[in-house]
Design an enzyme around this catalytic site. Structure first.
Site, short mmCIF file in Angstrom:
data_model
loop_
_atom_site.label_atom_id
_atom_site.label_comp_id
_atom_site.label_asym_id
_atom_site.label_seq_id
_atom_site.Cartn_x
_atom_site.Cartn_y
_atom_site.Cartn_z
CG ASP A 9 41.98 69.83 36.78
OD1 ASP A 9 41.17 68.80 35.77
OD2 ASP A 9 41.77 68.67 37.67
CB ILE A 10 40.45 70.43 31.15
CG1 ILE A 10 39.98 71.02 30.55
CG2 ILE A 10 40.86 69.06 31.45
CD1 ILE A 10 39.83 70.78 28.21
N GLY A 31 46.26 60.66 31.84
CA GLY A 31 46.21 61.95 31.75
C GLY A 31 45.07 62.74 31.94
CG ASP A 33 40.16 58.99 28.88
OD1 ASP A 33 39.93 59.48 28.61
OD2 ASP A 33 40.57 58.25 28.00
CB SER A 122 49.05 64.47 20.33
OG SER A 122 47.57 63.32 19.34
CE1 TYR A 126 47.61 57.58 22.96
CE2 TYR A 126 46.49 58.14 21.38
CZ TYR A 126 46.70 57.21 22.16
OH TYR A 126 45.81 55.99 22.07
N1 AR6 Z 1 43.63 69.05 32.79
C1 AR6 Z 1 43.97 69.70 31.74
N2 AR6 Z 1 45.11 69.27 30.68
C2 AR6 Z 1 46.20 67.78 31.74
C3 AR6 Z 1 45.41 67.32 32.62
C4 AR6 Z 1 44.29 68.22 33.39
N3 AR6 Z 1 43.72 67.29 34.99
N4 AR6 Z 1 45.98 66.08 33.37
C5 AR6 Z 1 46.64 65.85 31.91
N5 AR6 Z 1 46.98 66.91 30.88
P1 AR6 Z 1 47.17 63.05 27.66
P2 AR6 Z 1 47.64 62.30 24.76
C6 AR6 Z 1 47.47 67.43 30.22
O1 AR6 Z 1 48.27 62.53 27.49
O2 AR6 Z 1 49.18 62.65 24.57
C7 AR6 Z 1 45.44 58.42 28.31
O3 AR6 Z 1 45.75 57.04 28.44
C8 AR6 Z 1 48.93 66.06 29.87
O4 AR6 Z 1 49.94 67.67 30.64
O5 AR6 Z 1 46.18 62.77 29.18
O6 AR6 Z 1 46.75 62.39 24.14
C9 AR6 Z 1 44.57 58.38 26.71
O7 AR6 Z 1 43.27 57.06 27.67
C10 AR6 Z 1 49.82 67.01 28.44
O8 AR6 Z 1 49.99 67.67 28.37
O9 AR6 Z 1 46.67 62.94 26.56
C11 AR6 Z 1 44.74 57.58 25.74
O10 AR6 Z 1 44.76 56.80 25.53
C12 AR6 Z 1 47.90 66.56 27.88
O11 AR6 Z 1 47.23 67.30 28.46
C13 AR6 Z 1 46.29 58.97 25.76
O12 AR6 Z 1 46.39 58.52 27.24
C14 AR6 Z 1 47.58 65.10 26.64
O13 AR6 Z 1 48.60 64.50 28.03
C15 AR6 Z 1 46.15 59.78 24.90
O14 AR6 Z 1 47.64 60.65 24.91
#
Ligand code: AR6
Length: 172
Positions: A9-10, A31, A33, A122, A126
């Protein structure tokens, strides 16, 4: 520069900055964010709101990055970047994703940060195929100029995702 792939978990990492995979409003989302905003606390949203809009509703265009404090996080800073939405790969996605990594590193360099952690930008909502995103991201990190952070972590949320990134790292 030492690049390491980890699973976790980042929001829990003890680094100088964590990178957020945000959207162009910078006002939070799902996600990673959502996780970062929850862990940093409400002052992060206030700090994001204070970042000037470059066009209506847009505080950070796709491919760019902005920096705020980390507030309740262990990390001192959050670098917010906006990855491209995957649209098949012919709409500038690789260049925009590379730019996210380059601009984030450049902010880390400007702030003299030693250790920074990236999520798989992404690769979630995304929809960027991780086999492709990992190669673009790692190339961009490696191409970055000297004098930046010494330690770069890519923090994947699952072992399966980390395996994809390790394959990409070992390939180059
Ligand atoms: N720690 C590390 N990685 C994580 C965590 C965490 N706590 N939670 C999720 N991931 P995403 P995107 C991973 O969807 O594709 C948001 O709504 C996840 O499994 O977070 O760039 C924003 O506001 C995946 O592998 O980001 C934007 O609208 C990776 O992080 C949109 O999502 C990225 O997934 C951005 O989409």
């Amino acid at each position: 520069m030492d690049i390491q792939i980890i699973t976790g978990d980042i929001t829990s990492l003890d680094v100088d900055a964590i990178v957020n995979a945000a959207n162009r409003t910078l006002l939070g989302g799902g996600g990673v964010d959502g996780a970062i905003h929850r862990a940093a606390g409400p002052r992060l949203l206030q700090a994001c709101r204070a970042i000037p809009e470059v066009s209506p509703g847009v505080r950070c265009p796709t491919g760019e990055a902005r920096i705020t404090p980390g507030f309740a996080l262990t990390a001192r800073y959050v670098i917010h970047t906006v990855g491209p939405v995957w649209q098949g790969g012919d709409n500038g996605e690789p260049e925009l994703l590379a730019s996210c990594h380059a601009q984030s590193l450049s902010l880390a360099t400007e702030y003299d940060l030693d250790a920074i952690a990236f999520p798989a930008i992404s690769c979630g909502i995304y929809g960027y195929p991780p086999e492709l995103a990992s190669r673009v991201a790692l190339r961009s990190l490696r191409d970055a100029s000297e004098g930046g952070p010494r330690r770069v972590l890519v923090c994947c949320f699952s072992d399966a995702m980390a395996d994809i990134w390790r394959d990409a790292l070992n390939e180059a």
